[in-house]
Scaffold this motif. Sequence first.
Motif, PDB file in Angstrom:
ATOM      1  N   PRO A   2       8.266  10.420 -25.977  1.00 23.80           N
ATOM      2  CA  PRO A   2       8.200  10.889 -27.469  1.00 23.80           C
ATOM      3  C   PRO A   2       7.178  11.247 -27.959  1.00 23.80           C
ATOM      4  O   PRO A   2       7.674  11.925 -29.364  1.00 23.80           O
ATOM      5  N   ALA A   3       5.770  11.513 -27.662  1.00 23.36           N
ATOM      6  CA  ALA A   3       5.095  13.145 -28.153  1.00 23.36           C
ATOM      7  C   ALA A   3       5.595  13.764 -27.984  1.00 23.36           C
ATOM      8  O   ALA A   3       5.741  14.817 -28.910  1.00 23.36           O
ATOM      9  N   GLY A   4       6.261  14.568 -27.572  1.00 23.89           N
ATOM     10  CA  GLY A   4       6.973  16.535 -27.026  1.00 23.89           C
ATOM     11  C   GLY A   4       8.118  16.572 -27.769  1.00 23.89           C
ATOM     12  O   GLY A   4       8.173  16.933 -27.790  1.00 23.89           O
ATOM     13  N   ALA A   5       9.160  15.052 -27.917  1.00 28.69           N
ATOM     14  CA  ALA A   5      10.409  14.829 -28.618  1.00 28.69           C
ATOM     15  C   ALA A   5      10.075  15.186 -29.739  1.00 28.69           C
ATOM     16  O   ALA A   5      10.127  16.324 -30.965  1.00 28.69           O
ATOM     17  N   ALA A   6       8.397  14.187 -30.662  1.00 30.57           N
ATOM     18  CA  ALA A   6       8.553  14.468 -31.913  1.00 30.57           C
ATOM     19  C   ALA A   6       7.419  16.184 -32.498  1.00 30.57           C
ATOM     20  O   ALA A   6       7.539  16.221 -33.053  1.00 30.57           O
ATOM     21  N   LEU A   7       7.058  16.393 -31.394  1.00 34.01           N
ATOM     22  CA  LEU A   7       6.337  17.562 -31.492  1.00 34.01           C
ATOM     23  C   LEU A   7       7.924  19.158 -31.930  1.00 34.01           C
ATOM     24  O   LEU A   7       7.500  20.091 -32.688  1.00 34.01           O
ATOM     25  N   VAL A   8       8.474  18.946 -30.305  1.00 40.36           N
ATOM     26  CA  VAL A   8       9.567  20.059 -30.446  1.00 40.36           C
ATOM     27  C   VAL A   8      10.861  19.830 -31.328  1.00 40.36           C
ATOM     28  O   VAL A   8      11.310  20.738 -32.343  1.00 40.36           O
ATOM     29  N   CYS A   9      11.368  18.405 -31.595  1.00 46.75           N
ATOM     30  CA  CYS A   9      12.724  18.286 -32.430  1.00 46.75           C
ATOM     31  C   CYS A   9      11.581  18.187 -33.631  1.00 46.75           C
ATOM     32  O   CYS A   9      11.069  17.696 -34.353  1.00 46.75           O
ATOM     33  N   ASP A  16       3.323  18.370 -39.798  1.00 44.49           N
ATOM     34  CA  ASP A  16       4.055  17.359 -39.404  1.00 44.49           C
ATOM     35  C   ASP A  16       4.358  16.483 -38.232  1.00 44.49           C
ATOM     36  O   ASP A  16       4.018  15.871 -37.734  1.00 44.49           O
ATOM     37  N   ARG A  17       5.016  18.237 -37.234  1.00 44.25           N
ATOM     38  CA  ARG A  17       5.087  18.027 -36.306  1.00 44.25           C
ATOM     39  C   ARG A  17       4.078  16.916 -35.135  1.00 44.25           C
ATOM     40  O   ARG A  17       3.794  16.107 -34.471  1.00 44.25           O
ATOM     41  N   LEU A  18       3.069  17.901 -35.581  1.00 39.85           N
ATOM     42  CA  LEU A  18       2.000  17.927 -34.874  1.00 39.85           C
ATOM     43  C   LEU A  18       1.345  16.259 -35.081  1.00 39.85           C
ATOM     44  O   LEU A  18       1.017  15.153 -34.316  1.00 39.85           O
ATOM     45  N   ILE A  19       0.557  16.080 -35.786  1.00 39.52           N
ATOM     46  CA  ILE A  19       0.483  14.591 -36.514  1.00 39.52           C
ATOM     47  C   ILE A  19       1.897  13.845 -36.292  1.00 39.52           C
ATOM     48  O   ILE A  19       1.274  12.560 -35.861  1.00 39.52           O
ATOM     49  N   SER A  20       2.477  13.644 -36.059  1.00 36.90           N
ATOM     50  CA  SER A  20       3.773  12.493 -35.637  1.00 36.90           C
ATOM     51  C   SER A  20       3.417  12.478 -34.400  1.00 36.90           C
ATOM     52  O   SER A  20       3.879  11.609 -33.145  1.00 36.90           O
ATOM     53  N   ALA A  21       3.393  13.489 -33.340  1.00 38.66           N
ATOM     54  CA  ALA A  21       2.877  13.713 -31.746  1.00 38.66           C
ATOM     55  C   ALA A  21       1.390  13.032 -31.480  1.00 38.66           C
ATOM     56  O   ALA A  21       1.665  11.983 -30.469  1.00 38.66           O
ATOM     57  N   LEU A  22       0.939  13.150 -32.496  1.00 38.94           N
ATOM     58  CA  LEU A  22      -0.787  12.261 -32.255  1.00 38.94           C
ATOM     59  C   LEU A  22      -0.384  10.908 -31.921  1.00 38.94           C
ATOM     60  O   LEU A  22      -1.063  10.040 -31.517  1.00 38.94           O
TER      61      LEU A  22
END
Length: 131
Positions: A2-9, A16-22
């Motif tokens: 899920p962290a990778g998907a939040a970062l890439v997609c 914002d994507r980085l924060i979602s991944a963290l």
Amino acid sequence: IPAGAALVCGEAAFADRLISALVALIPALPLAIFFLSVFRLRQALDHYSDGEFFSAKPARHIAGAGITAALALVAAAVVAPALQAWSEGTPYSFAIDPVLAPMLAFALFVMIVGRILQAAAAIKAENDQII
């Protein structure tokens, strides 16, 4: 994953994507710390395979593994849920999960064994000085 998907997609800004991944990695924090504990035990077993049974090095690794396992328990019981609640903007309510009981037993057992082995290593070093 899920962290990778939040970062890439996603179409949000990279920050914002980085924060979602963290935020997606928060539940993995206790597991990472517990992995460090198991790694410390592996280091002790490496010393045992070299024949260092009553040496201070493996005893120190085992005691450190117990302390690291206790830190993983604290991370699983308090830190990760508090960070998760903070990131979601919800109030934090303290609740101990019954699944943490085996982790507590493991941490206490390893800490006790580590202290016993440290005492045994000290006694062996003292006996070696006398002889």
